[in-house]
Design a protein around this motif. Structure first.
Motif, PDB file in Angstrom:
ATOM      1  N   ALA A  45       0.809  -1.178   0.175  1.00 42.72           N
ATOM      2  CA  ALA A  45       0.216  -0.066   0.028  1.00 42.72           C
ATOM      3  C   ALA A  45       0.908   1.106   0.038  1.00 42.72           C
ATOM      4  O   ALA A  45       1.927   1.103   0.361  1.00 42.72           O
ATOM      5  CB  ALA A  45      -1.145   0.037   1.395  1.00 42.72           C
ATOM      6  N   ALA A  46       0.342   2.441  -0.106  1.00 43.75           N
ATOM      7  CA  ALA A  46       1.048   3.545  -0.494  1.00 43.75           C
ATOM      8  C   ALA A  46       1.807   4.050   0.644  1.00 43.75           C
ATOM      9  O   ALA A  46       2.627   4.416   1.033  1.00 43.75           O
ATOM     10  CB  ALA A  46       0.055   4.919  -0.895  1.00 43.75           C
ATOM     11  N   GLU A  47       1.043   3.610   2.003  1.00 46.18           N
ATOM     12  CA  GLU A  47       1.479   4.113   3.316  1.00 46.18           C
ATOM     13  C   GLU A  47       2.686   3.147   3.888  1.00 46.18           C
ATOM     14  O   GLU A  47       3.725   3.549   4.467  1.00 46.18           O
ATOM     15  CB  GLU A  47       0.735   4.207   4.617  1.00 46.18           C
ATOM     16  N   HIS A  48       2.747   1.866   3.274  1.00 47.93           N
ATOM     17  CA  HIS A  48       3.900   1.009   3.430  1.00 47.93           C
ATOM     18  C   HIS A  48       5.084   1.411   2.628  1.00 47.93           C
ATOM     19  O   HIS A  48       6.268   1.285   3.086  1.00 47.93           O
ATOM     20  CB  HIS A  48       3.506  -0.512   2.981  1.00 47.93           C
ATOM     21  N   VAL A  49       4.946   1.800   1.323  1.00 45.38           N
ATOM     22  CA  VAL A  49       5.947   2.551   0.540  1.00 45.38           C
ATOM     23  C   VAL A  49       6.717   3.538   1.200  1.00 45.38           C
ATOM     24  O   VAL A  49       7.867   3.868   1.142  1.00 45.38           O
ATOM     25  CB  VAL A  49       5.390   2.588  -0.661  1.00 45.38           C
ATOM     26  N   ILE A  50       5.773   4.453   1.778  1.00 41.06           N
ATOM     27  CA  ILE A  50       6.452   5.714   2.342  1.00 41.06           C
ATOM     28  C   ILE A  50       7.133   5.264   3.549  1.00 41.06           C
ATOM     29  O   ILE A  50       8.211   5.704   3.850  1.00 41.06           O
ATOM     30  CB  ILE A  50       5.264   6.676   2.717  1.00 41.06           C
ATOM     31  N   TYR A  51       6.396   4.522   4.261  1.00 39.42           N
ATOM     32  CA  TYR A  51       7.243   4.045   5.443  1.00 39.42           C
ATOM     33  C   TYR A  51       8.714   3.353   5.126  1.00 39.42           C
ATOM     34  O   TYR A  51       9.839   3.517   5.786  1.00 39.42           O
ATOM     35  CB  TYR A  51       6.217   3.000   6.148  1.00 39.42           C
ATOM     36  N   ASN A  52       8.677   2.314   4.144  1.00 42.81           N
ATOM     37  CA  ASN A  52       9.839   1.702   3.729  1.00 42.81           C
ATOM     38  C   ASN A  52      10.995   2.832   3.349  1.00 42.81           C
ATOM     39  O   ASN A  52      12.157   2.619   3.888  1.00 42.81           O
ATOM     40  CB  ASN A  52       9.631   0.801   2.576  1.00 42.81           C
ATOM     41  N   LYS A  53      10.389   3.698   2.547  1.00 43.57           N
ATOM     42  CA  LYS A  53      11.555   4.778   1.894  1.00 43.57           C
ATOM     43  C   LYS A  53      12.016   5.470   3.310  1.00 43.57           C
ATOM     44  O   LYS A  53      13.267   5.987   3.324  1.00 43.57           O
ATOM     45  CB  LYS A  53      10.798   5.948   1.089  1.00 43.57           C
ATOM     46  N   LYS A  54      11.198   5.905   4.550  1.00 46.90           N
ATOM     47  CA  LYS A  54      11.746   6.529   5.417  1.00 46.90           C
ATOM     48  C   LYS A  54      12.889   5.723   6.368  1.00 46.90           C
ATOM     49  O   LYS A  54      13.776   6.281   6.703  1.00 46.90           O
ATOM     50  CB  LYS A  54      10.649   7.170   6.351  1.00 46.90           C
ATOM     51  N   ILE A  55      12.485   4.462   6.337  1.00 45.86           N
ATOM     52  CA  ILE A  55      13.296   3.771   7.310  1.00 45.86           C
ATOM     53  C   ILE A  55      14.576   3.509   6.593  1.00 45.86           C
ATOM     54  O   ILE A  55      15.511   3.325   7.047  1.00 45.86           O
ATOM     55  CB  ILE A  55      12.659   2.195   7.398  1.00 45.86           C
ATOM     56  N   CYS A  56      14.581   3.207   5.049  1.00 50.10           N
ATOM     57  CA  CYS A  56      15.780   2.924   4.341  1.00 50.10           C
ATOM     58  C   CYS A  56      16.645   4.163   4.401  1.00 50.10           C
ATOM     59  O   CYS A  56      17.889   4.038   4.384  1.00 50.10           O
ATOM     60  CB  CYS A  56      15.474   2.631   3.106  1.00 50.10           C
ATOM     61  N   ARG A  57      16.071   5.506   4.337  1.00 54.68           N
ATOM     62  CA  ARG A  57      16.739   6.512   4.349  1.00 54.68           C
ATOM     63  C   ARG A  57      17.692   6.646   5.603  1.00 54.68           C
ATOM     64  O   ARG A  57      18.819   7.312   5.495  1.00 54.68           O
ATOM     65  CB  ARG A  57      15.757   8.050   4.080  1.00 54.68           C
TER      66      ARG A  57
END
Length: 318
Positions: A218-230
């Protein structure tokens, strides 16, 4: 390394490394012994070439490296790589939140394979999935890229999750004896301190990772993953700078496995020393990026770890 940091290092190791002249021969000065060891760690050159450069024998080079690493493990490592206290944990959490917006996060964990010559005993255990012999360095860094927990010397055939479970970090954190009891409500969930890991690690209430990318996030999961990876990239950068400065970690080490382990831990302490003293780093020193083959491992996640991850996701998307 600046002269100021070099002199500081010499004075720190003086009690264990300084030698006295005898009636038969003059000893090698402390600064020269330290310089020989640093040259070995910084270049990974053979003992013969280092001996020729400094005008000493191969045996002397080997002894200097052994004595330096032993002294560093006794006098330097306990001071520069130590478990944070309550105040330090709070400081690390504040820094990470201010920089990446992740509350309660106190660092990131990762593992790195360091090449070695095949040992005579149990050499198959050290043969990793990439096709060469290695030992594994597991490191945890804070938001500034300073190591505050290291675990080195495990054979390269083991998976990162297995290495974690063999470390004291896992034993203490799993029992609730490592991180201080300081919780905060994040997205409706009371969460304590945690570190970030990649998908090779098991999800825990103190170890958070991204959602597996199955192509249907889901879109919120994608945003979460990006912030964690960053935020998690800080540990990858720390490993890059570690190997960039101390290039003995990049080429196949011809020393005994026990000494290699000591050299690795010493290099981590020297990394913290250089970083904390503001030593210059040239990006040209960076180790070339090598794509690692993906590793699919079935892992069970604790309910509490899942709740914290989902609470953090709601917080980051709010």
């Amino acid at each position: 390394m600046s002269e100021e940091t070099y002199v500081y290092l010499c004075n720190k190791l003086r009690p264990a490394m300084e030698r006295q002249d005898t009636a038969f021969r003059e000893c090698i000065p402390l600064k020269k012994r330290v310089a020989i060891a640093l040259w070995k760690l910084a270049t990974g050159s053979e003992h013969r070439s280092i001996g020729h450069l400094f005008g000493v024998s191969n045996t002397t080079v080997c002894r200097c490296v052994q004595d330096f690493c032993a002294a560093a493990e006794t006098l330097l490592v306990p001071e520069l790589i130590r478990s944070p206290d309550r105040e330090k944990f709070a400081e690390m959490a504040d820094y990470t939140e201010n920089r990446w917006g992740l509350p309660q996060c106190v660092g990131a964990i990762d593992g790195s394979h360091l090449p070695i010559l095949a040992p005579q005993e149990y050499h198959c255990d050290y043969f990793n999935r990439k096709g060469w012999h290695s030992i594994i360095l597991q490191g945890v860094v804070d938001g500034k890229g300073h190591f505050w927990n290291v675990f080195a010397g495990i054979p390269g055939s083991l998976h990162d999750a297995r290495v974690l479970r063999l470390s004291s970090l896992w034993e203490l954190a799993s029992r609730g004896n490592y991180f201080p009891p300081c919780t905060r409500n994040i997205g409706g969930v009371n969460a304590g301190y945690y570190i970030l890991g990649d998908n090779a690690y098991p999800l825990q209430n103190w170890l958070i990772k991204t959602f597996p990318d199955n192509g249907q996030l889901a879109a919120e999961h994608v945003i979460y993953n990006k912030k964690i990876c960053r935020a998690r990239v800080v540990v990858e950068n720390a490993f890059g700078r570690l190997k960039g400065r101390w290039r003995c970690l990049m080429k196949r080490n011809d020393c005994d496995v026990k000494l290699v382990k000591s050299m690795v831990v010493t290099c981590c302490a020297l990394h913290n020393l250089c970083e904390s003293h503001g030593e210059a780093y040239d990006d040209e020193w960076d180790a070339p990026a090598v794509a690692e083959p993906g590793v699919a491992v079935a892992q069970g996640a604790e309910e509490e770890g899942t709740e914290i991850r989902e609470g953090l996701m709601r917080y980051l998307n709010s």
